[in-house]
Scaffold this motif. Structure first.
Motif, short mmCIF file in Angstrom:
data_model
loop_
_atom_site.label_atom_id
_atom_site.label_comp_id
_atom_site.label_asym_id
_atom_site.label_seq_id
_atom_site.Cartn_x
_atom_site.Cartn_y
_atom_site.Cartn_z
N GLU A 92 81.93 22.92 -27.96
CA GLU A 92 81.84 21.50 -28.36
C GLU A 92 80.58 21.25 -29.17
O GLU A 92 80.59 20.52 -30.15
CB GLU A 92 81.81 20.62 -27.11
CG GLU A 92 83.13 20.57 -26.39
CD GLU A 92 83.47 19.17 -25.90
OE1 GLU A 92 82.54 18.37 -25.75
OE2 GLU A 92 84.66 18.90 -25.70
N LEU A 93 79.48 21.90 -28.75
CA LEU A 93 78.19 21.66 -29.42
C LEU A 93 78.18 22.17 -30.86
O LEU A 93 77.55 21.57 -31.72
CB LEU A 93 77.05 22.33 -28.62
CG LEU A 93 76.68 21.68 -27.29
CD1 LEU A 93 75.64 22.50 -26.56
CD2 LEU A 93 76.13 20.27 -27.52
N VAL A 94 78.83 23.30 -31.10
CA VAL A 94 78.76 23.91 -32.44
C VAL A 94 79.90 23.42 -33.35
O VAL A 94 80.00 23.87 -34.49
CB VAL A 94 78.78 25.46 -32.38
CG1 VAL A 94 77.57 25.97 -31.63
CG2 VAL A 94 80.07 25.98 -31.77
N ASP A 95 80.71 22.49 -32.84
CA ASP A 95 81.86 22.03 -33.61
C ASP A 95 81.46 20.92 -34.59
O ASP A 95 81.79 19.76 -34.41
CB ASP A 95 82.96 21.54 -32.65
CG ASP A 95 84.24 21.22 -33.39
OD1 ASP A 95 84.40 21.69 -34.53
OD2 ASP A 95 85.08 20.50 -32.83
N TYR A 96 80.69 21.28 -35.60
CA TYR A 96 80.33 20.34 -36.67
C TYR A 96 80.10 21.12 -37.95
O TYR A 96 79.97 22.34 -37.93
CB TYR A 96 79.08 19.53 -36.28
CG TYR A 96 77.81 20.35 -36.22
CD1 TYR A 96 77.48 21.08 -35.10
CD2 TYR A 96 76.95 20.41 -37.32
CE1 TYR A 96 76.33 21.85 -35.05
CE2 TYR A 96 75.79 21.17 -37.27
CZ TYR A 96 75.48 21.88 -36.14
OH TYR A 96 74.36 22.64 -36.10
N GLN A 97 80.09 20.39 -39.06
CA GLN A 97 79.88 21.05 -40.36
C GLN A 97 78.38 21.08 -40.64
O GLN A 97 77.75 20.04 -40.80
CB GLN A 97 80.59 20.26 -41.48
CG GLN A 97 82.08 20.07 -41.27
CD GLN A 97 82.86 21.37 -41.36
OE1 GLN A 97 82.39 22.36 -41.89
NE2 GLN A 97 84.07 21.36 -40.83
N SER A 98 77.81 22.27 -40.68
CA SER A 98 76.39 22.41 -40.96
C SER A 98 76.18 22.57 -42.46
O SER A 98 76.62 23.56 -43.06
CB SER A 98 75.84 23.62 -40.20
OG SER A 98 74.60 23.99 -40.74
#
Lengths: 413, 199
Positions: A92-98
């Motif tokens: 859940e924590l790493v589920d973003y566009q960096s």
């Protein structure tokens, strides 16, 4: 003396290239542990995967997933679940566009982006948690995972994910958990949703008929009976004096990601052949052979095919970025510009990260038995039905009236 | 210009090396346990404190406790976890018991200690303990009420928005009549925005 800064630049540039291109890929890092698992050397695999899984990195999630499986195979179910719970939070924590990582991936390689896991893998985390809880006899915590699977399922459905991404096995497993807790209406709904995701599940006809009747959904019961006329209703399904032995069998290895032979920047999936194709349960003079409920290989291949368009677009953009970057450097320094072009292309490689310790297929065996203690054996069978030598011998299990006992087994050869 | 190039290359090399280093928590401080904790979207100690405080206040005001002629003896049983989180429900019921005991108006039976107490009776009656100080079975106080309950949740997540709703329900059941003499619930709803883009 004037040439010193130029040489220093060259040295630093070379150091940078080596730093990027010298990194071992995910597949090479876990290869030895996977081989150990195949040889049933579980403590060795656990020892090798532990430092990778515990180290904070952009790839930590994928190593946690492999580590969780290795611990499950080693019989360390509680530790396995501690790892999977950590993986579930991390996913859940790493589920973003960096932005920085995406920019880095354009200039270098796709592996610069943090590993987020495919949708079907993220739902699998909760299926593994549920399997471990079921095997430990902890139905309450397995129910928590069944609810979590449903939450993820609703979210991904709202996000318009494809059917193969929704992971029919997790829905099927949550139906099993609901059925074990005698929440028959919830079980029926979950079986029905599993059917909607994948109507080819081998056992789904009888599951829908049985759960519809137990949930007292008379209309649906009649409707499913008409839809599956080949299913013979067994009175033992409804006998409350019987218990049930449920084997969840994980067969073989899922396909592996490798750099494509045609274009090294793109991944391809290579099937892993397994001798053991089915499991046979022998208990109380009865013999039952496993039936397939989920094809992990098919889900992985369809997911990669779905991602192919995005991957091509990203690598085309990546090539353009590399050309612009190296040209900018070349305008200032010819040598360093050429070096940068080579370096950026050498560093570019296929993203071969995946949850590679998943099985090829998942199968089940269900057998109703009168209450009592039983000795049972699970044997691996090849495609021709002959014994492969892989087995779970002389196990003992206690069956109680109206209750289900879960056994999780994996063949690795 | 060469200087800039050197600096850029050196910075990139430095980032390559340090980017792989460990990220450990190295500095900590004590915090107020009553300060709101909304660090993540899970059940937190703040949720537990809020829910338990309100429900205990409601229970203390109920006629079963406030108008009791003698101190009611209560036994705390299970709290069913019907959420999608692995929540330590024992901890919630412990907090309920502690808050009720602080009022001094309720007595408690320790169900968890029954086996230990039975073992101790056996020991004290084995001849090892002086007659005038030994305790034995038959003098325990029976509970008048049991407290049990359920924790439910509804989670909704669409795009970057997430809402988490909890409902903690507690019941006080009269053991003699098996009637529920008090029941109340505490609802909590939390909303979160998920990071979809970051550095």
């Amino acid at each position: 003396m004037k040439r010193f800064p130029q040489r220093l630049t060259l040295v630093v540039g070379l150091f940078f290239i080596l730093g990027l291109s010298g990194c071992a890929s995910y597949q090479s890092k876990v290869h030895s542990a996977r081989e150990a698992l195949t040889r049933h050397e579980f403590p060795k695999a656990v020892e090798e995967l532990k430092p990778l899984a515990e180290k904070e990195s952009d790839d930590q999630l994928v190593y946690l997933l492999d580590y969780g499986v290795a611990l499950q195979l080693a019989g360390r179910l509680k530790e396995s679940n501690d790892v999977f719970l950590k993986a579930d939070r991390l996913a859940e924590l790493v589920d973003y566009q960096s932005i920085s990582r995406i920019a880095g991936s354009l200039a270098l390689s796709e592996e610069m982006v943090q590993y987020k896991g495919d949708t079907f893998e993220k739902i699998f985390i909760n299926a593994y948690l549920a399997m471990n809880y079921l095997e430990m006899g902890n139905l309450d915590d397995a129910l928590v995972e069944a609810r979590r699977i449903n939450e993820k399922y609703l979210k991904y459905r709202a996000d318009e994910k494809k059917s193969f991404e929704l992971n029919s096995f997790s829905k099927y497993l949550s139906a099993l958990v609901w059925e074990a807790s005698r929440s028959y209406d919830d079980a029926y709904i979950a079986y029905n949703e599993a059917y909607k995701i994948d109507p080819t599940i081998a056992t789904i006809g009888e599951d829908l008929i049985r759960s519809a009747k137990l949930a007292r959904r008379t209309d649906m019961y009649q409707s499913w009976k008409k839809k599956f006329p080949e299913v013979k209703e067994d009175p033992s399904w409804y006998d409350k004096n019987l218990g049930e032995l449920v084997v969840i069998y994980q067969q073989g290895w899922g396909p592996r990601k490798m750099p494509s032979q045609n274009e090294y920047r793109f991944p391809m999936l290579v099937p892993v052949s397994s001798e053991t194709q089915r499991a046979r349960l022998a208990v109380n003079n009865k013999v039952e052979v496993s039936r397939e409920v989920y094809d992990v290989q098919r889900a992985a291949i369809e997911t990669l095919q779905e991602d192919q368009g995005i991957l091509i677009a990203k690598r085309v953009a990546g090539l353009a970025t590399k050309a612009v970057l190296s040209d900018q450097v070349r305008q200032k320094n010819e040598l360093l510009g050429s070096l940068a072009w080579i370096a950026l292309n050498v560093a570019d490689r296929a993203d071969v990260r995946q949850w590679s310790t998943l099985p090829q297929t998942i199968q089940t065996i269900r057998l109703r038995l009168p209450p009592g203690r039983y000795k049972f054996t699970l044997d691996g069978l090849n495609a021709g039905g002959a014994l492969t030598g892989e087995s779970l011998d002389n196990q003992e299990v206690e069956i109680k009236a109206g209750q289900k006992k879960f056994i999780v087994w994996r063949s690795l050869k | 210009m060469k200087k800039n190039l050197i600096l850029t290359a050196l910075s990139l090399s430095f980032l390559t090396v340090v980017g792989c280093g460990p990220k450990a928590f190295v500095k900590g401080q004590y915090d107020d346990v009553n300060r709101e904790n909304l660090l993540n979207d899970q059940w937190s100690e703040t949720d537990m404190q809020k829910a338990v405080a309100d429900l205990v206040a409601s229970l203390m005001a109920s006629p079963s406790i406030s108008q009791a002629k003698k101190m009611p003896v209560v036994m705390v049983t299970g709290l069913q976890n019907k959420t999608s989180e692995h929540i330590d429900t024992q901890s919630i019921m412990d907090m309920v018991r502690v808050e009720l005991m602080k009022s001094g108006k309720v007595g408690f039976i320790d169900k968890e200690a029954r086996q230990d107490i039975a073992d101790e009776y056996n020991y004290q009656n084995s001849g090892m303990v002086a007659e005038d100080s030994k305790k034995g079975p038959g003098a325990q106080v029976g509970a008048d009420f049991i407290i049990n309950g359920r924790l439910d949740s509804i989670v909704q997540e669409v795009g970057k928005d997430k809402s988490v709703y909890y409902k903690l329900t507690l019941n006080l059941t009269n053991l003699k009549t098996s009637m529920i003499t008090w029941s109340d619930q505490k609802q909590i709803r939390k909303t979160f925005k998920k990071k979809t883009i970051g550095l």
